[in-house]
Design an enzyme around this catalytic site. Structure first.
Site, PDB file in Angstrom:
ATOM      1  N   VAL A 100       0.755  -1.216   0.049  1.00 38.45           N
ATOM      2  CA  VAL A 100       0.068  -0.089   0.163  1.00 38.45           C
ATOM      3  C   VAL A 100       0.829   1.193  -0.032  1.00 38.45           C
ATOM      4  CG1 VAL A 100      -1.797   1.446   1.396  1.00 38.45           C
ATOM      5  CG2 VAL A 100      -1.841  -1.219   1.027  1.00 38.45           C
ATOM      6  N   CYS A 101       0.601   2.202  -0.872  1.00 37.22           N
ATOM      7  CA  CYS A 101       1.210   3.511  -1.215  1.00 37.22           C
ATOM      8  C   CYS A 101       2.715   3.328  -1.063  1.00 37.22           C
ATOM      9  CB  CYS A 101       0.987   4.194  -0.036  1.00 37.22           C
ATOM     10  SG  CYS A 101       1.282   6.083  -0.194  1.00 37.22           S
ATOM     11  N   THR A 102       3.612   3.841  -0.013  1.00 33.02           N
ATOM     12  CA  THR A 102       4.956   3.818   0.028  1.00 33.02           C
ATOM     13  C   THR A 102       5.695   2.439   0.512  1.00 33.02           C
ATOM     14  OG1 THR A 102       5.289   4.715   2.239  1.00 33.02           O
ATOM     15  CG2 THR A 102       5.351   6.298   0.346  1.00 33.02           C
ATOM     16  N   THR A 120       3.108   3.704  -6.966  1.00 33.77           N
ATOM     17  CA  THR A 120       3.227   4.116  -5.483  1.00 33.77           C
ATOM     18  C   THR A 120       2.608   5.616  -5.557  1.00 33.77           C
ATOM     19  OG1 THR A 120       4.485   4.533  -3.354  1.00 33.77           O
ATOM     20  CG2 THR A 120       5.495   5.414  -5.655  1.00 33.77           C
ATOM     21  N   ALA A 153      -1.394   2.854  -5.160  1.00 37.41           N
ATOM     22  CA  ALA A 153      -0.936   4.096  -5.136  1.00 37.41           C
ATOM     23  C   ALA A 153      -0.825   4.928  -3.609  1.00 37.41           C
ATOM     24  CB  ALA A 153      -1.370   4.991  -6.180  1.00 37.41           C
TER      25      ALA A 153
END
Length: 311
Positions: A100-102, A120, A153
Site C-alpha cells: 500500500v502506497c510507499t 506508488t 498508489a
C-alpha cells in the site's frame, strides 16, 4: 480460508489498514470465512504507527501466508535489515505479495520489484524509479498487478487493491457487493488515473489554462493544433512548444486524456449509447474510442459500463 498478513513497519501509516475492512466484509457478505487477517512485524509485539497509536503484532518469521500486504509510511525511509529479511522469506512462501502506497519502497529494498511494473503515491514515484532503476514505475496508476506482486498508489487505494484481490479470488460479483457496502466506487480499475486530467496537466500560464478549458468545453470538435493555437494567440509551432513545456504532454495526448475522462464519466453515469458518447467526446467512432480505452484502462468501454452498473 485465505490468510492475509499485514506487515507493519515502525511508523506505518494507519490508513493502510483500511484494506482490512474489504476482506472483513467479503466474509460477512459471503457468509463464509473466506479470509483470515493477521498483523505482523519483524519482532512481534506492539508497533507504533504514524499517529502514535500502537497495534499488537505477531512475529513474521516462518509464517506461511496466502497474501503478504506491506503497509507504507507517510514518507519513504530506509527499513531495518531484519524487517527486510523477514519480508523476503515471507514473500517466498506467500502466493502473492502486495503493498500500500510507499510500501512499494519496502518491496524494492527487499529486491522484490526488479523487472516488475509497479506504482506508488505520485509524490514519490520519481524517487522510487531513481532508487530502484530495475523496476518499471508508473506514476499514474491506482494499482498494478504484475504476476505475484501487487502495488497500489496512495493510502486510500489500498481499498481498491483489496477489491482487486477479492475479485481475483472470488469474482466480480462479490467484489462489487463489498464495494457497495464500503460505499466506494466499484471498482476503480487499476488503470485509472491518480488525478483528474486537468489537474494532471497542471498548466502554469493563463493562456495554456485557457486552452485546456476551451478544449474541455469543445470536445466534440476536432481540436486541431491550429484551432488551439488560435485560442492561445500563438503560432502552431510556438503553441506546441509552450504546451509541451508546461504540461509535459503533447497537445494530441492531452486532448485524448480529456476525451477519455469525459467519455468514462458519461459511460458510468449516463444512459447514452456508446456510439453517442464517442461522438459527443470527439472520438469520431466507437472503434477509436475502444482502442483509446484499452490503452488507458486495459478494458473496453462496455466492460467499464458493466462494472459501474454492478455497483
Amino acid at each position: 480460508m485465505l490468510k492475509i498478513g499485514f506487515l507493519l513497519p515502525p511508523g506505518f501509516q494507519i490508513m493502510g489498514l483500511a484494506a482490512a475492512s474489504a476482506f472483513e466484509l467479503a466474509n460477512t457478505t459471503a457468509r463464509e470465512h473466506l479470509y483470515g487477517i493477521g498483523f505482523y512485524s519483524a519482532h512481534g509485539g506492539a508497533v507504533v504507527n504514524s499517529f502514535g497509536a500502537s497495534v499488537e503484532t505477531q512475529p513474521l518469521a516462518r509464517r506461511r501466508l496466502d497474501t503478504l500486504l506491506v503497509c507504507g509510511l507517510i514518507a519513504p525511509a530506509p527499513t531495518d535489515s531484519l524487517t527486510l529479511n523477514r519480508l523476503r522469506a515471507a514473500s517466498r512462501l506467500a502466493r502473492r505479495t502486495a503493498s500500500v502506497c510507499t510500501g512499494t519502497f519496502l518491496l524494492g529494498e527487499a529486491g522484490l520489484i526488479d523487472g516488475r511494473h509497479v506504482t506508488t503515491h505520485w509524490l514519490y514515484a520519481r524517487a522510487l524509479q531513481q532508487q530502484f532503476p530495475a523496476a518499471r514505475v508508473d506514476a499514474d496508476r491506482i494499482f498494478i498487478n504484475d504476476g505475484p506482486v501487487w502495488t497500489s498508489a496512495g493510502m486510500s487505494t489500498g481499498i481498491d487493491l483489496a477489491l482487486g484481490l477479492i475479485e481475483a479470488d472470488y469474482g466480480s460479483e462479490l467484489a462489487a457487493a463489498v464495494a457497495k457496502k464500503l460505499v466506494v466506487y466499484h471498482r476503480r480499475a487499476g488503470g485509472q488515473s491518480q488525478h483528474s486530467a486537468l489537474l494532471e496537466l497542471g498548466a502554469r500560464s493563463d493562456r495554456i489554462q485557457r486552452v485546456l478549458e476551451y478544449a474541455r468545453n469543445h470536445l466534440n470538435s476536432a481540436l486541431t493544433v491550429q484551432e488551439l493555437a488560435g485560442v492561445a494567440n500563438l503560432s502552431p509551432r510556438q503553441f506546441s512548444r509552450a504546451f509541451t513545456t508546461e504540461t509535459g504532454q503533447s497537445p494530441a495526448k492531452a486532448i485524448e486524456h480529456l476525451r477519455l475522462e469525459a467519455a468514462r464519466l458519461m459511460i458510468e453515469q449516463s444512459r447514452h449509447t456508446i456510439e453517442e458518447i464517442a461522438t459527443e467526446t470527439g472520438f469520431i467512432d466507437t472503434e477509436r474510442m475502444r482502442r483509446a480505452f484499452l490503452r488507458a484502462y486495459g478494458q473496453p468501454p462496455q466492460a467499464l459500463r458493466r462494472i459501474a452498473r454492478m455497483a
